[in-house]
Write a protein that holds these residues in place. Sequence first.
Motif, PDB file in Angstrom:
ATOM      1  N   PRO A 101       0.853  -1.199   0.000  1.00  0.00           N
ATOM      2  CA  PRO A 101       0.000   0.000   0.000  1.00  0.00           C
ATOM      3  C   PRO A 101       0.882   1.239   0.000  1.00  0.00           C
ATOM      4  O   PRO A 101       1.346   1.703   1.050  1.00  0.00           O
ATOM      5  CB  PRO A 101      -0.806  -0.131   1.299  1.00  0.00           C
TER       6      PRO A 101
ATOM      7  N   ARG B 150       0.615   4.618  -1.277  1.00  0.00           N
ATOM      8  CA  ARG B 150       0.311   6.016  -0.986  1.00  0.00           C
ATOM      9  C   ARG B 150      -1.149   6.307  -1.317  1.00  0.00           C
ATOM     10  O   ARG B 150      -1.857   5.497  -1.889  1.00  0.00           O
ATOM     11  CB  ARG B 150       1.201   6.937  -1.810  1.00  0.00           C
ATOM     12  N   ILE B 151      -1.539   7.471  -0.912  1.00  0.00           N
ATOM     13  CA  ILE B 151      -2.811   8.042  -1.337  1.00  0.00           C
ATOM     14  C   ILE B 151      -2.498   9.024  -2.456  1.00  0.00           C
ATOM     15  O   ILE B 151      -1.758   9.992  -2.258  1.00  0.00           O
ATOM     16  CB  ILE B 151      -3.522   8.766  -0.180  1.00  0.00           C
TER      17      ILE B 151
ATOM     18  N   SER C 113      -8.518   3.983  13.530  1.00  0.00           N
ATOM     19  CA  SER C 113      -7.231   3.397  13.199  1.00  0.00           C
ATOM     20  C   SER C 113      -6.381   3.313  14.452  1.00  0.00           C
ATOM     21  O   SER C 113      -6.414   4.220  15.301  1.00  0.00           O
ATOM     22  CB  SER C 113      -6.505   4.239  12.139  1.00  0.00           C
TER      23      SER C 113
ATOM     24  N   ASP D 212      -1.919   0.718  -4.677  1.00  0.00           N
ATOM     25  CA  ASP D 212      -1.063  -0.378  -4.219  1.00  0.00           C
ATOM     26  C   ASP D 212      -0.026  -0.677  -5.288  1.00  0.00           C
ATOM     27  O   ASP D 212      -0.361  -0.763  -6.483  1.00  0.00           O
ATOM     28  CB  ASP D 212      -1.883  -1.651  -3.953  1.00  0.00           C
TER      29      ASP D 212
ATOM     30  N   GLY E 263      -6.577   5.254  -3.332  1.00  0.00           N
ATOM     31  CA  GLY E 263      -5.593   4.388  -2.719  1.00  0.00           C
ATOM     32  C   GLY E 263      -4.863   3.586  -3.786  1.00  0.00           C
ATOM     33  O   GLY E 263      -5.489   2.925  -4.621  1.00  0.00           O
TER      34      GLY E 263
ATOM     35  N   THR F 179      -7.202  -6.876  -1.812  1.00  0.00           N
ATOM     36  CA  THR F 179      -6.378  -5.905  -1.098  1.00  0.00           C
ATOM     37  C   THR F 179      -7.204  -4.850  -0.386  1.00  0.00           C
ATOM     38  O   THR F 179      -6.692  -3.799  -0.046  1.00  0.00           O
ATOM     39  CB  THR F 179      -5.407  -5.217  -2.066  1.00  0.00           C
TER      40      THR F 179
ATOM     41  N   ASP G 247     -10.192  -0.065   0.181  1.00  0.00           N
ATOM     42  CA  ASP G 247      -9.610   1.257  -0.025  1.00  0.00           C
ATOM     43  C   ASP G 247      -8.610   1.292  -1.171  1.00  0.00           C
ATOM     44  O   ASP G 247      -7.995   2.326  -1.423  1.00  0.00           O
ATOM     45  CB  ASP G 247      -8.929   1.741   1.255  1.00  0.00           C
ATOM     46  N   CYS G 248      -8.404   0.183  -1.870  1.00  0.00           N
ATOM     47  CA  CYS G 248      -7.485   0.178  -3.003  1.00  0.00           C
ATOM     48  C   CYS G 248      -8.262   0.436  -4.285  1.00  0.00           C
ATOM     49  O   CYS G 248      -9.216  -0.271  -4.606  1.00  0.00           O
ATOM     50  CB  CYS G 248      -6.744  -1.159  -3.095  1.00  0.00           C
ATOM     51  N   ASP G 249      -7.832   1.480  -5.008  1.00  0.00           N
ATOM     52  CA  ASP G 249      -8.522   1.873  -6.232  1.00  0.00           C
ATOM     53  C   ASP G 249      -7.695   1.620  -7.485  1.00  0.00           C
ATOM     54  O   ASP G 249      -8.253   1.458  -8.572  1.00  0.00           O
ATOM     55  CB  ASP G 249      -8.866   3.370  -6.175  1.00  0.00           C
TER      56      ASP G 249
ATOM     57  N   HIS H  52      -5.576  15.615   2.571  1.00  0.00           N
ATOM     58  CA  HIS H  52      -4.428  15.037   1.878  1.00  0.00           C
ATOM     59  C   HIS H  52      -3.730  16.139   1.081  1.00  0.00           C
ATOM     60  O   HIS H  52      -4.347  16.804   0.239  1.00  0.00           O
ATOM     61  CB  HIS H  52      -4.870  13.924   0.921  1.00  0.00           C
TER      62      HIS H  52
ATOM     63  N   THR I  65      -9.079  11.652  -3.814  1.00  0.00           N
ATOM     64  CA  THR I  65      -7.968  10.791  -3.416  1.00  0.00           C
ATOM     65  C   THR I  65      -8.257   9.343  -3.784  1.00  0.00           C
ATOM     66  O   THR I  65      -9.402   8.893  -3.724  1.00  0.00           O
ATOM     67  CB  THR I  65      -7.724  10.879  -1.907  1.00  0.00           C
TER      68      THR I  65
END
Length: 885
Positions: free
Chosen positions: A178, A180-181, A585, A196, A194, A271, A274-276, A543, A192
Amino acid sequence: MPRAIDKLRLRFQSLFSKGRVERELSDELRFHLERQIEENRAKGMSAEEARRQALIELGGIEQVKEECRDARAWQVLDETWRDACYAARMMRKSPGFATVAILTLALGIGANTAIFSAVDGILLRPLPYRDSARLVSIWSLRTQLRFEGGYEDEISSAEYVQIQAAKKIFDDVTFAHPARIAILIGAASPRTLGIDEVPANFFTTNGVAPALGRFFTPEDERPGHDHVAILSYRVWQEEFGGSRSAVGKTVAFDQQLYTIVGVMPANFRLTGEDCDVWVPLYPRATLATNPTDHRFEVWARLRRGVALRQAQTTLNIIAQRVGNEFPGQEKGRGLVVRPYLASHVAPVRTSLFLLLGAVGFVLLIACANLSNLLLARGLGRSKELAVRSALGATRWRIARSLLIESLLVALCGGAAGLLCGWWGVRVLRTLAPPDTPRLDDVSLNATVFLYALGAAAFAGILSGLPAALRGLPLDVSVALKESPRNGTETGRQTQWKNVMVGAQVALCVVLLSGSLLAVRSFEKLLDVKLGFRSDHVLAMAIHLPRFNYRTEAQQRAAFRQILDRARAAPGVESAGAEINPILESVGLSAKFRAASGTGPRGYSFFQARYITDDYFHALGIPILRGRSLTAAEVDDRANVAVVNETLAQRLFGKQDPVGSSLIEGLYQSGERKLEIVGVAGDVRDRDVSFRPRATVYLPYYLMAHITLMHLFVRTKTEPETLAATVEHQIRKVDPDIPIADVRTMRQTIAENLHTSRVQTFLFSGFAVLALALVLVGIYGVVAYSANRRTCEMGIRLALGARPGAIARLVIGEAMLPVLLGIAVGFGGSLALTRLMRSLLYEVSPGDPLTLGATLIAMLLAGLAASYFPARRAMRVDPVAALRNE
């Protein structure tokens, strides 16, 4: 062979051409009868005598026909069909009974269907990947990190290289980093994503095919060729409208151009949500030499024939080898391997199985309820069954007829239950937390349909067996003389009815006590002191675009302006920030020791949260001793810290830690000495149900290159009304800054409690449904029994019995199985509710208040269900009762 074919043909004719076969049988018997008559006439008999003797020798036309029918193959199917038709007619004649029975089973089967669809879609159905049973996930086990939230971490690059070399255990090993954003350039508003970083074998190892385009190739991993990207299905739909022409287009992430080469299918969730976007990770020289970069999510495919235990043994050896090669890393680390599906759905496994058990109890209660209805109905049909028995029907034939009737009712209930289940699935998908794994796979499919069919068949057999085996008249002559209204029950029939009532009550006690435990646990969660004030707090994630803020100085200046702008907004009281969002978190972990004090001398791992000035004021966290961090200390990266009360007690005991020193152990760069300037109150910052952990609060910019800020704004009015104002102020700093997850702190708490709320709601709903079924069941049994004993009650009243004594008699007989059921249910509750221990918060399975409330509820239910039948019994008119008799 031809003879066998002829037999088969005749059998089909007897089954599907019944009218023609019957005509042929009548013609043949008539031929034999006429021939016998002619033979008798030839012997000198008169026409009348010849016919009489022929009938005697033949044995009776209808009797011979029955013998021929019985000799046919598949006669059982024909009889079963006739029994089913008869059962349908009986249901049509008793619409009240049919409606109550079908609705009772529909509720039980519908609830089971809905929950099983979730169990099937989330836990049982294979993942949509090739040979997914061999897909495993590998984690780093941190044995020294002893706070709530788990002990598992991502794999380091050094560990990954060693795992990749274990070719005898794994066919292939891959990972996701992972990275960065990123910010999507060209969107209507800054957005934003996500991202990977993955190797070329990532998708092939997981055994999934692209929805569009292709996957990465080894060529894509080479520097200069690595600016290609694969989109998630969601981003493809939202940004490109699902157009197939998206492949080959160029998009900008953080002002860097990437060519889209593929799109993942909609059901790819490996994954996380949040992974785009996935981009290639080309080999780096540091990949094999960094044992502290624990940011690799690792998957592997087991070789065929390799057991999970063998893989774990190999990983233990690898963990020891890495520890020996890099002695400076954290001690006590290990590696653990798990089937990917099991680890993916672990957070909801226990809850789903408990819910499935709860609805199973509801179905059993419905079966007991229907069984009592069928027993009572069988008593009302005792004369009918006696007539059938007197006419030659065997006990098995009557029992089979009754069982088929219960099966028909159950199948109708199953059909209605599927409709309830379809509605229940929609409710479940609406209520379930958004992060529930595989939620999109929950649906009514062939497996769920077969389960509902099996549940209906099970309910029909279980409900009908007592009536079929115990409800038959043992004495035909007595049954034929009895009045349908005032027939007596046999001792065995009464016992079965009491057993069914007791079973319903026992099951309901277990379910009700479990639901009350869930309610009590949820109430305690609502009363938890979080350690901060959630009112009038607005939270948001900010961000910074890396392409505009490349240096630390630029990043720090931007965040300072954002804080100043937020504080200057009208209606804002204060504003503070930290890196990790509270209640969403876990904070970063670091090792600390006290320079002096009464606690342990060695390093211990504690939570580290990096905050700005005004953070404690914005969230309403009290400073118990000393002071908070100042703006100058945050901006100048001063070596100061605030500790929470738990850490102060652990390291310093009763001593005041303010002014003492805390040593932070840094990898490869020695130690950092921090002055403790204050002690803050404990905060439940990971989850409402987790106890506060030992925490160190450090200046925000001690963490280098920060591009993410979670801002908390305390407002003077309702925070929802100031959201747009605060966002507008922040965008004055830079209109390209994406702002996400804008919500109030109360909304964050509500989302944190959402899973517990849904579990409590479902358990309570099933318990209420079970209690309603028990009420109906007890009422039906008591009312039917009292109605059949009308004559007896009339005689008692005529002989001088008081109405109150009649009421006590009816209620006392009704409460006996209820009390026995409560006693048995409490035993089962103490055993089974222990399975809920992991879902409960500060409530034990044997909680006295819960058990007392369950006892009172069941006693009141029994009394309420028997009150009205008792009231009618005490008002019987003796004269009218004896006249009817």
